[in-house]
Design an enzyme around this catalytic site. Structure first.
Site, mmCIF file in Angstrom:
data_model
loop_
_atom_site.group_PDB
_atom_site.id
_atom_site.type_symbol
_atom_site.label_atom_id
_atom_site.label_comp_id
_atom_site.label_asym_id
_atom_site.label_seq_id
_atom_site.Cartn_x
_atom_site.Cartn_y
_atom_site.Cartn_z
ATOM 1 N N CYS A 44 -66.532 -7.116 -24.137
ATOM 2 C CA CYS A 44 -67.258 -7.693 -23.126
ATOM 3 C C CYS A 44 -67.432 -9.346 -23.478
ATOM 4 C CB CYS A 44 -68.396 -7.071 -22.327
ATOM 5 S SG CYS A 44 -68.021 -5.624 -21.749
ATOM 6 N N THR A 45 -67.715 -9.404 -24.762
ATOM 7 C CA THR A 45 -67.993 -10.633 -25.367
ATOM 8 C C THR A 45 -66.499 -11.239 -25.462
ATOM 9 O OG1 THR A 45 -69.964 -9.854 -26.425
ATOM 10 C CG2 THR A 45 -68.877 -11.883 -27.245
#
Length: 150
Positions: A44-45
């Site tokens: 997600c980062t």
């Protein structure tokens, strides 16, 4: 299940500043609406940073980027500050938008079955209709693929 040309489901969720944001606030603009599992996780980062890295290109095209996850407003604040994310992050702890867009699904990992957000991106046209659906996207290439498609 949502399809191309369907009216995108309306939602009202809070952003990282606690301000209510409605999908209808963006009528007249194209939107990249991406759903992701959790702030500060590796995939997600990478996905968020990829969007941030080319956010200016989206803006030049008049396209708004919005990320939605179950995370709290406080989590979104930390995530956005830590990675200097310039786009809107919305908090959906009650799964309002997540379920209406059909991205809350059964997932299997390490032989265990659970429910969670399946990383999915929707492109919504200026009239609020779904132009493109990208299910199970790869976090590293999603932003660039969308920009190329646009």
């Amino acid at each position: 299940m949502l399809n191309i040309n369907d009216k995108a489901p309306e939602f009202t969720l809070k952003d990282k500043d606690g301000k209510e944001v409605r999908l209808s606030d963006f009528i007249g603009k194209r939107i990249v609406l991406y759903f992701y599992p959790k702030d500060n996780t590796p995939g997600c980062t990478r996905q968020a940073c990829a969007f941030a890295g080319i956010y200016g290109e989206f803006q030049k095209k008049g396209v708004e980027v919005i990320g939605i996850s179950r995370d709290s407003i406080a989590s979104h604040v930390k995530f956005a500050e830590k990675y200097n994310l310039p786009f809107t992050l919305l908090s959906d702890p009650e799964l309002e938008a997540i379920k209406s867009y059909g991205v809350w699904q059964e997932k299997k990992m390490y032989g265990k079955t659970s429910f969670g957000v399946v990383r999915t991106t929707f492109i919504i046209d200026k009239d609020g209709r779904i132009e493109k659906i990208m299910p199970k996207v790869k976090p590293d290439t999603n932003a660039a693929e969308i920009l190329e498609w646009l």
